[in-house]
Write a protein that holds these residues in place. Structure first.
Motif, PDB file in Angstrom:
ATOM      1  N   ALA A   1     -10.501  11.481  -6.408  1.00  0.00           N
ATOM      2  CA  ALA A   1      -9.465  10.927  -5.535  1.00  0.00           C
ATOM      3  C   ALA A   1      -8.129  11.656  -5.649  1.00  0.00           C
ATOM      4  CB  ALA A   1      -9.269   9.449  -5.847  1.00  0.00           C
TER       5      ALA A   1
ATOM      6  N   ASP B   1      -2.402  -5.721  -3.736  1.00  0.00           N
ATOM      7  CA  ASP B   1      -2.000  -4.325  -3.963  1.00  0.00           C
ATOM      8  C   ASP B   1      -3.235  -3.481  -3.669  1.00  0.00           C
ATOM      9  OD1 ASP B   1      -1.295  -1.829  -4.904  1.00  0.00           O
ATOM     10  OD2 ASP B   1      -0.995  -2.450  -6.976  1.00  0.00           O
ATOM     11  N   THR B   2      -3.239  -2.853  -2.494  1.00  0.00           N
ATOM     12  CA  THR B   2      -4.453  -2.199  -1.990  1.00  0.00           C
ATOM     13  C   THR B   2      -4.405  -0.701  -2.219  1.00  0.00           C
ATOM     14  OG1 THR B   2      -3.501  -1.827   0.202  1.00  0.00           O
ATOM     15  CG2 THR B   2      -4.610  -3.944  -0.157  1.00  0.00           C
TER      16      THR B   2
ATOM     17  N   ASP C   1      -5.955  10.905  -8.040  1.00  0.00           N
ATOM     18  CA  ASP C   1      -5.028   9.984  -8.702  1.00  0.00           C
ATOM     19  C   ASP C   1      -5.389   9.797 -10.170  1.00  0.00           C
ATOM     20  OD1 ASP C   1      -3.119   8.989  -6.759  1.00  0.00           O
ATOM     21  OD2 ASP C   1      -4.811   8.060  -5.733  1.00  0.00           O
TER      22      ASP C   1
ATOM     23  N   TRP D   1      -6.041   2.919  -1.501  1.00  0.00           N
ATOM     24  CA  TRP D   1      -6.952   3.719  -0.676  1.00  0.00           C
ATOM     25  C   TRP D   1      -6.231   4.971  -0.219  1.00  0.00           C
ATOM     26  CZ3 TRP D   1      -6.715   3.513   5.037  1.00  0.00           C
ATOM     27  CH2 TRP D   1      -5.674   2.704   5.516  1.00  0.00           C
TER      28      TRP D   1
ATOM     29  N   ILE E   1      -3.310   2.091 -10.814  1.00  0.00           N
ATOM     30  CA  ILE E   1      -3.279   3.444 -10.265  1.00  0.00           C
ATOM     31  C   ILE E   1      -1.897   4.028 -10.542  1.00  0.00           C
ATOM     32  CG2 ILE E   1      -3.829   4.876  -8.264  1.00  0.00           C
ATOM     33  CD1 ILE E   1      -6.032   2.777  -8.778  1.00  0.00           C
TER      34      ILE E   1
ATOM     35  N   VAL F   1       0.825  -1.206   0.000  1.00  0.00           N
ATOM     36  CA  VAL F   1       0.000   0.000   0.000  1.00  0.00           C
ATOM     37  C   VAL F   1       0.860   1.256   0.000  1.00  0.00           C
ATOM     38  CG1 VAL F   1      -0.096   0.189   2.530  1.00  0.00           C
ATOM     39  CG2 VAL F   1      -1.904   1.218   1.159  1.00  0.00           C
TER      40      VAL F   1
ATOM     41  N   GLU G   1      -8.427   9.737   3.331  1.00  0.00           N
ATOM     42  CA  GLU G   1      -9.829  10.154   3.216  1.00  0.00           C
ATOM     43  C   GLU G   1     -10.790   8.976   3.105  1.00  0.00           C
ATOM     44  OE1 GLU G   1      -7.286  11.270   1.458  1.00  0.00           O
ATOM     45  OE2 GLU G   1      -7.415  13.424   1.068  1.00  0.00           O
TER      46      GLU G   1
HETATM   47  C1  WT7 Z   1      -2.413   8.213  -1.895  1.00  0.00           C
HETATM   48  C2  WT7 Z   1      -3.082   8.294  -0.555  1.00  0.00           C
HETATM   49  C3  WT7 Z   1      -3.864   4.365   1.927  1.00  0.00           C
HETATM   50  C4  WT7 Z   1      -2.951   4.311   3.009  1.00  0.00           C
HETATM   51  C5  WT7 Z   1      -1.621   4.940   2.773  1.00  0.00           C
HETATM   52  C6  WT7 Z   1      -1.646   6.131   1.893  1.00  0.00           C
HETATM   53  C7  WT7 Z   1      -1.347   6.565  -3.175  1.00  0.00           C
HETATM   54  C8  WT7 Z   1      -2.103   4.478  -1.995  1.00  0.00           C
HETATM   55  C9  WT7 Z   1      -1.815   2.992  -3.549  1.00  0.00           C
HETATM   56  C10 WT7 Z   1      -1.718   1.856  -4.397  1.00  0.00           C
HETATM   57  C11 WT7 Z   1      -1.002   3.290  -6.112  1.00  0.00           C
HETATM   58  C12 WT7 Z   1      -1.469   4.240  -4.071  1.00  0.00           C
HETATM   59  C13 WT7 Z   1      -2.332   7.311  -4.035  1.00  0.00           C
HETATM   60  C14 WT7 Z   1      -3.322   7.860  -3.022  1.00  0.00           C
HETATM   61  N1  WT7 Z   1      -1.648   5.143  -3.078  1.00  0.00           N
HETATM   62  N2  WT7 Z   1      -2.204   3.184  -2.260  1.00  0.00           N
HETATM   63  N3  WT7 Z   1      -2.013   0.619  -3.972  1.00  0.00           N
HETATM   64  N4  WT7 Z   1      -1.306   2.061  -5.672  1.00  0.00           N
HETATM   65  N5  WT7 Z   1      -1.063   4.391  -5.357  1.00  0.00           N
HETATM   66  O1  WT7 Z   1      -2.630   7.065   2.285  1.00  0.00           O
HETATM   67  O2  WT7 Z   1      -1.167   9.018   2.651  1.00  0.00           O
HETATM   68  O3  WT7 Z   1      -3.633   9.319   2.252  1.00  0.00           O
HETATM   69  O4  WT7 Z   1      -2.100   8.613   0.401  1.00  0.00           O
HETATM   70  O5  WT7 Z   1      -1.446   7.162  -1.876  1.00  0.00           O
HETATM   71  O6  WT7 Z   1      -1.665   8.341  -4.688  1.00  0.00           O
HETATM   72  O7  WT7 Z   1      -4.038   8.982  -3.477  1.00  0.00           O
HETATM   73  P1  WT7 Z   1      -2.388   8.568   1.963  1.00  0.00           P
END
Ligand code: WT7
Length: 646
Positions: free
Chosen positions: A512, A427-428, A514, A430, A526, A402, A433
């Motif tokens: 989101a 591969d999660t 992304d 999120w 993603i 993640v 938010e």
């Molecule tokens: C951003 C959110 C979710 C917990 C940790 C991050 C990126 C997150 C993936 C994935 C590609 C990912 C995105 C997202 N992201 N998981 N599996 N593949 N990108 O939380 O700090 O709020 O960051 O992390 O860009 O928008 P966060």
């Protein structure tokens, strides 16, 4: 396999590298049990059903938890884009994490194995955690903490940190955990935005062998935090730290007169009452206080932990993140405890004292599920296959990642070296938010390296253009979600207008931030942020935070920060700096500015590159065009520059 869910098997076979799940795993999967109860053995059909039966699905999930009083309305928009879930329900997430388990065999089960930085360990059963949480709740109550108060927490990953969160929540107070990698001014800003009444910290701690002076950093922040009345200090290392009379209190002294059989009943909260605030970086402006609530958040993290990690009673589950990030909140603390799982709490770092720390922890506690970041994997890859090969990793059955896009090479290395060419990689995708995982495989899906595969049940995700129209298969676009889910943030603390922007960028859908693509079999890839959010080693930083720190330095006139591709960290920070007249670019100045950001924002925000320039590309209205800087830096086309100042 008939139950994989894709009609056109030929298309799948034409895909390079698609890894089918093992039939035995599919047969035993938690998600399969639920699907069968609804008459499905095929994910695609089940997923389509779930979009039409969103409330039925979430009602089923919510009924597996304890409610003091059931909800009367599953979902309602209040004033769009504001909404509520499980309306009318009375609930406390901590009752479900702890109290509920006191009536079952889970009481004596291990809640956490704590692996300290120096390799020592401590084991806590659910009962131990219940006792510690209740005593601490009593101590907080004695200090006047009550429902609705905010409690800031700035601590290393220890059982006491978990207890501090749960004790706060038990009382109906709201925690805001600040990651230990943030410096004093970042801590101060968060405490002030939340108007926290109490701060809980430790004297000092080591992480990856490096000293972090928690109390000292707190003292610096506390010089400008008028709302803080009391500071509770756990003696993590027993170092001598200055204590301000009347304000600072040692936890062991507060707890010594509170007996082990103390029970502070869980406050009966409304489903929609605030659970926590967690600050995260946006593209502009100061960090945003993302608000999560008791009912929906609990239901969301409970269900996703159960389905994505396929948690079974005898699993030993380890999420390597720091609790200071949302990953830790949802998948170290709340999700696993709601499921009555045994977890590993890890205070250290992947390469300390050697690049086999992770694998030694897996072997030591016989970890069955590991959830980590692409950066950690890429960092460890560099040291070679011999490090994991030294350890018995045969206990593992599920791998997860993640935080940032995982490149297929890292995905394959993980599966090959850690997953013995057999284990599924979740591969999660999120965000802070979203509260919980939204796009991810479960163990029943065929996997594609570098793809988060399909949205989870009820999650109506799509990839669209700027007007909200779905893009063609394989084409890049913006990732959006069409309908709220239970664990979705409810607002930005104290700034509802900022919350609205998520639903207004593209009308009526959640934007989101992304970029993504969807392939022929409906799998999502993603690609990363489309705004000025920078992901350094999976840590989320805003360009603005780095820039405002730099311009607070007396020699700096203007600054612009961008993320640049990095083979290990995903991205690293490059800043462009205009010096004030009378200052000359020099190596000493580079070092000084790096150090300035480090002590000001925190070590995680330290720029890797600094370039001195005499002008920055700006729009006519004076906004820095970081997009142009990034394109120039990478030798890419500049794109639309019609608004660029002449
Ligand atoms: C951003 C959110 C979710 C917990 C940790 C991050 C990126 C997150 C993936 C994935 C590609 C990912 C995105 C997202 N992201 N998981 N599996 N593949 N990108 O939380 O700090 O709020 O960051 O992390 O860009 O928008 P966060």
């Amino acid at each position: 396999m008939s139950n994989l869910g894709f009609e056109n098997t030929d298309t799948i076979l034409m895909e390079e590298r698609l890894f089918p799940p093992s039939p035995e795993v599919v047969e035993r999967a938690n998600i399969m049990a639920y699907m069968k109860s609804k008459g499905f053995d095929n994910y695609e059909n089940f997923y389509r059903w779930s979009l039409e039966h969103r409330e039925e699905f979430w009602n089923d999930m919510a009924r597996e938890l304890h409610w003091f009083q059931p909800w009367h309305t599953t979902f309602q928009w209040t004033e769009k884009p504001f909404f509520q879930w499980f309306v009318g329900g009375k609930f406390n997430i901590v009752y479900n994490c702890l109290d509920r388990h006191m009536q079952t065999a889970t009481r004596q089960k291990v809640a956490y194995y704590w692996e300290a930085d120096d390799g020592s360990s401590r084991t806590l059963t659910y009962e131990d955690l219940y006792v510690l949480t209740n005593r601490l709740a009593k101590a907080l109550q004695n200090l006047g903490v009550k429902k609705g108060d905010r409690v800031a927490i700035y601590m290393p990953v220890t059982p006491e940190l978990v207890a501090a969160m749960l004790a706060t929540t038990r009382l109906g107070a709201i925690h805001t955990v600040v990651f230990g990698g943030f410096a004093a001014s970042a801590l101060e800003e968060r405490i002030n935005d939340a108007r926290a009444k109490v701060l809980i910290t430790v004297d000092t701690a080591h992480r990856g062998g490096k000293l972090i002076e928690y109390k000292k950093i707190c003292d610096e922040a506390l010089a400008n935090t008028p709302t803080i009345e009391k500071v509770i200090v756990f003696k993590r290392e027993g170092t001598e730290v200055p204590m301000q009379a009347g304000r600072d209190l040692f936890a062991d002294e507060l707890l010594q007169d509170i007996p082990n059989d103390t029970v502070v009943p869980c406050e009966e909260m409304d489903s929609e009452d605030l659970l926590y605030i967690l600050y995260t970086s946006g593209s502009t402006g100061k960090p945003k206080g993302v608000v999560h609530v008791h009912g929906g958040y609990a239901v969301g993290v409970y269900a996703t932990t159960k389905f994505v990690f396929d948690i079974k009673p005898d699993d030993i589950y380890w999420c390597t993140a720091d609790i200071g990030w949302v990953t830790g909140h949802s998948y170290i603390v709340y999700g696993p405890l709601l499921n009555g799982a045994t977890g590993v709490l890890f205070e250290s770092t992947p390469q300390y004292p050697a690049p086999d720390r992770y694998w030694s922890v897996v072997e030591k506690y016989k970890v069955t599920i590991i959830y980590t970041s692409p950066t950690a994997i890429r960092g460890l890859m560099r040291f070679g296959e011999e490090w994991p090969a030294k350890h018995d990793l045969s206990s593992l059955r599920i791998l997860g990642t993640v935080g940032e896009p995982i490149n297929p090479e890292a995905w394959m290395w993980y599966r090959h070296n850690i997953g013995r060419d057999a284990l599924p990689v979740m591969d999660t995708w999120w965000q802070t938010e979203t509260g919980a995982i939204l796009i991810s495989p479960t163990v029943i899906l065929p996997l594609k390296p570098g793809s988060a595969t399909r949205p989870l049940p009820t999650i109506d995700a799509a990839v669209v253009d700027k007007d909200g129209n779905p893009v063609e298969t394989g084409k890049g676009g913006f990732l959006i979600i069409r309908h709220p889910w239970p664990s979705m943030m409810r607002t930005i603390y104290g700034d509802p207008a900022r919350y609205r922007t998520y639903w207004e960028t593209i009308p009526d859908v959640y934007f989101a931030g992304d970029a993504a693509t969807i392939d022929e079999i409906g799998y999502f890839r993603i690609q990363g942020r489309v705004d000025d959010v920078i992901k350094v080693a999976g840590h989320r930083l805003g360009s603005m935070e780095i820039e405002s720190s730099l311009v607070s330095h007396p020699a700096v006139a203007e600054a612009a920060a961008i993320g640049k591709p990095d083979p290990v960290k995903g991205e690293h920070i490059k800043v462009f700096v205009i010096l004030k007249a009378g200052n000359e670019p020099s190596e000493a100045m580079v070092q000084e500015l790096k150090q300035h950001v480090r002590t000001n924002v925190g070590p995680i925000a330290t720029p890797d590159e600094i370039e001195f320039v005499t002008a920055l590309p700006k729009t006519r209205s004076g906004k820095i065009m970081r997009r142009v800087l990034r394109a120039r830096e990478l030798g890419q086309p500049l794109g639309d520059v019609t608004t660029l100042e002449a």
